[in-house]
Design a protein around this motif. Structure first.
Motif: not given
Length: 522
Positions: A10-23, A32-41
């Motif tokens: 939830i949120g597409g900031g550097i924390g979420s992007l990093a978490a996805a990469a570490f996963m 393909g099993d990772i989804t990021i929800f970002e309110a902005t464009p």
């Protein structure tokens, strides 16, 4: 691969992007099993950078980088390929760039007479030195929510050290003494060279182009899905709040619900230092917004209500006058200003760091980065950035608070401090001011319990990843803090056996301590 696990961020900031990469890299989860929800464009959160040469470029801010301290950031970006240099990682690209463009500021402070201040001495009294040692050695458990002013006398805030340290890291006297102490320890190696900023490293472009874009590109190549324009409104939790069972979000005017199984993972970026930011223009000041306009704190406030393990957002977002400042980005279509600044400072753009006007009512600083500062920035266009820590005060040359000034008025104030002719150096300038009501909210005095752990006690599938979590010994307002929190959370929830890179204990080095001691007595 962990075929059964799905992850939602939830949120597409550097924390979420990093978490996805570490996963993906360390946790065995398929992209393909990772989804990021970002309110902005756009992804990237506070690491932003946008605009164009005609409408003007924009940067809300830039985080300081070092290669001596950012253990988790560089552990991540050693795995992310450069977008512009085939065969190189982002880390290698950044190291090579900094070998070519070394920082050594020759005009760190400028006084009211437009003279460069001699910063070889920090200006400490013996009382200042003793109080700093007492603060640096204090136990955080005893410090509670005390402010810096509770530990240091008024005269300290007139020292050259304070002018440089405060503007390098954006501290205010009323901010958290615990955070100030952590900075003194984490960046003790920078203490002895704060006047030259020699320890500061820069990315090739702004941090959105240099860090966010290559990381996002790599994640998309792995199959990670980013849902832009998706605002998560609520999480359904079990009665004991240990497990998320569903995510409800709004997108394209429709409310949708995603079921979450016990084995799935949810990462939440709680709070945002750039929430409710607003931009003005060359002839308009930024509108005054707060969390009611953006709803950026709403989900954390909802989750934390009655659940102390999820922290206390009110400790950070309840006092805009203590957490805000204003920045501005200037796009130039001639070289006059850069030429004059190079002559005045003795620094080629990209080698000088911050130039702070120590007697400025706005406490204004500017920095001229190496050009181009944006990917695709045309030749002949130059961009610089500045900010004021006291935007509520009347200017020295413009009789208005900075927050009420247009881009043109901010440039006139800047030219006044430099004794530059506005019509000569700003003839082809476009200045876009930005108001940020929560930009240093994570520095607000707070109790230890006000920030949740990356994985709260008892949580089975929910993690918090942001500047508003508790990471012992590390310092907020850095890219490193978000990335470290993400790595800690991923490794804990997935049971990754690889160790999170430890914080380098520069403050325990005898050489670093000795250098700091010598500097404090100059």
């Amino acid at each position: 691969m962990r075929d059964s696990v799905k992850a939602y961020l939830i949120g597409g900031g550097i924390g979420s992007l990093a978490a996805a990469a570490f996963m993906i890299r360390d946790g065995g989860i398929a992209g393909g099993d990772i989804t990021i929800f970002e309110a902005t464009p756009l992804a990237g959160g506070s690491l932003d950078g946008g605009g164009d040469p005609d409408g003007g470029y924009t940067l809300r801010g830039g985080r300081m980088l070092t290669t001596d301290n950012y253990e988790c950031v560089w552990d991540l970006f050693k795995s992310i390929p450069s977008l512009e240099h085939p065969g190189q990682t982002v880390y290698e690209e950044t190291i090579a760039f900094n070998e070519l463009h070394k920082t050594h500021s020759r005009a760190r402070l400028v006084d009211r007479n437009r003279f460069k201040v001699d910063v070889s001495s920090m200006g400490f009294s013996m009382q200042d030195r003793l109080e700093l040692v007492k603060l640096e050695e204090a136990d955080e458990k005893d410090m509670g929510d005390s402010a810096i002013t509770d530990w240091l006398s008024p005269a300290f805030f007139e020292t050259k050290f304070w002018y440089m340290w405060a503007t390098t890291f954006a501290f205010q006297p009323w901010h958290s003494a615990v955070e100030f102490k952590r900075y003194l320890r984490r960046f003790m190696k920078e203490f002895s060279r704060i006047e030259t900023l020699a320890g500061v490293k820069r990315t090739v472009y702004n941090q959105y182009d240099s860090l966010v874009r290559p990381l996002q590109h790599w994640l998309q190549q792995q199959g990670v899905q980013v849902l832009f324009g998706a605002t998560v409104e609520d999480l359904s939790l079990t009665d004991d709040a240990s497990t998320v069972t569903a995510i409800r979000y709004l997108r394209n005017g429709e409310t949708q619900t995603v079921p979450v199984r016990p084995e799935d993972l949810v990462f939440f970026q709680n709070g945002s230092m750039t929430d409710a930011s607003s931009h003005g223009g060359m002839h308009s000041a930024p509108p005054k917004l707060d969390k009611r306009d953006s709803q950026g704190w709403a989900l954390w406030e909802k989750l934390a209500a009655g659940r102390p393990q999820f922290g206390n957002p009110a400790a950070f977002n309840a006092s805009i006058p203590e957490s805000w400042w204003a920045s501005f980005t200037v796009t130039l279509k001639d070289t006059v200003f850069f030429d004059r600044m190079e002559k005045f400072t003795g620094n080629v753009a990209g080698t000088g760091g911050l130039v702070t006007f120590q007697d400025s009512n706005w406490f204004m600083s500017v920095v001229l980065a190496h050009q181009p500062h944006f990917a695709g920035q045309p030749q002949g266009v130059q961009v610089f950035w500045g900010y004021g820590l006291h935007p509520d005060r009347i200017g020295n040359f413009v009789a208005k608070p900075m927050a009420e000034c247009s881009g043109e008025e901010i440039l006139r104030e800047l030219c006044g401090h430099l004794n530059f002719d506005y019509a000569e150096v700003m003839a082809k300038a476009n200045c876009i001011p930005c108001r940020m009501p929560y930009i240093t909210s994570m520095f607000m005095p707070r109790q230890h319990s006000d920030r949740p752990l990356p994985v709260p006690a008892g949580s089975r599938n929910l993690a918090f990843v942001s500047q508003f979590v508790e990471v012992p010994e590390d310092v907020v307002f850095t890219v490193e803090y978000s990335v470290r929190a993400a790595q800690m959370a991923v490794y804990q929830l997935l049971g990754v056996e690889r160790a999170v890179p430890p914080i380098t204990p520069h403050d325990e080095s005898l050489k670093v301590k000795f250098d700091a001691l010598i500097k404090s007595f100059k």
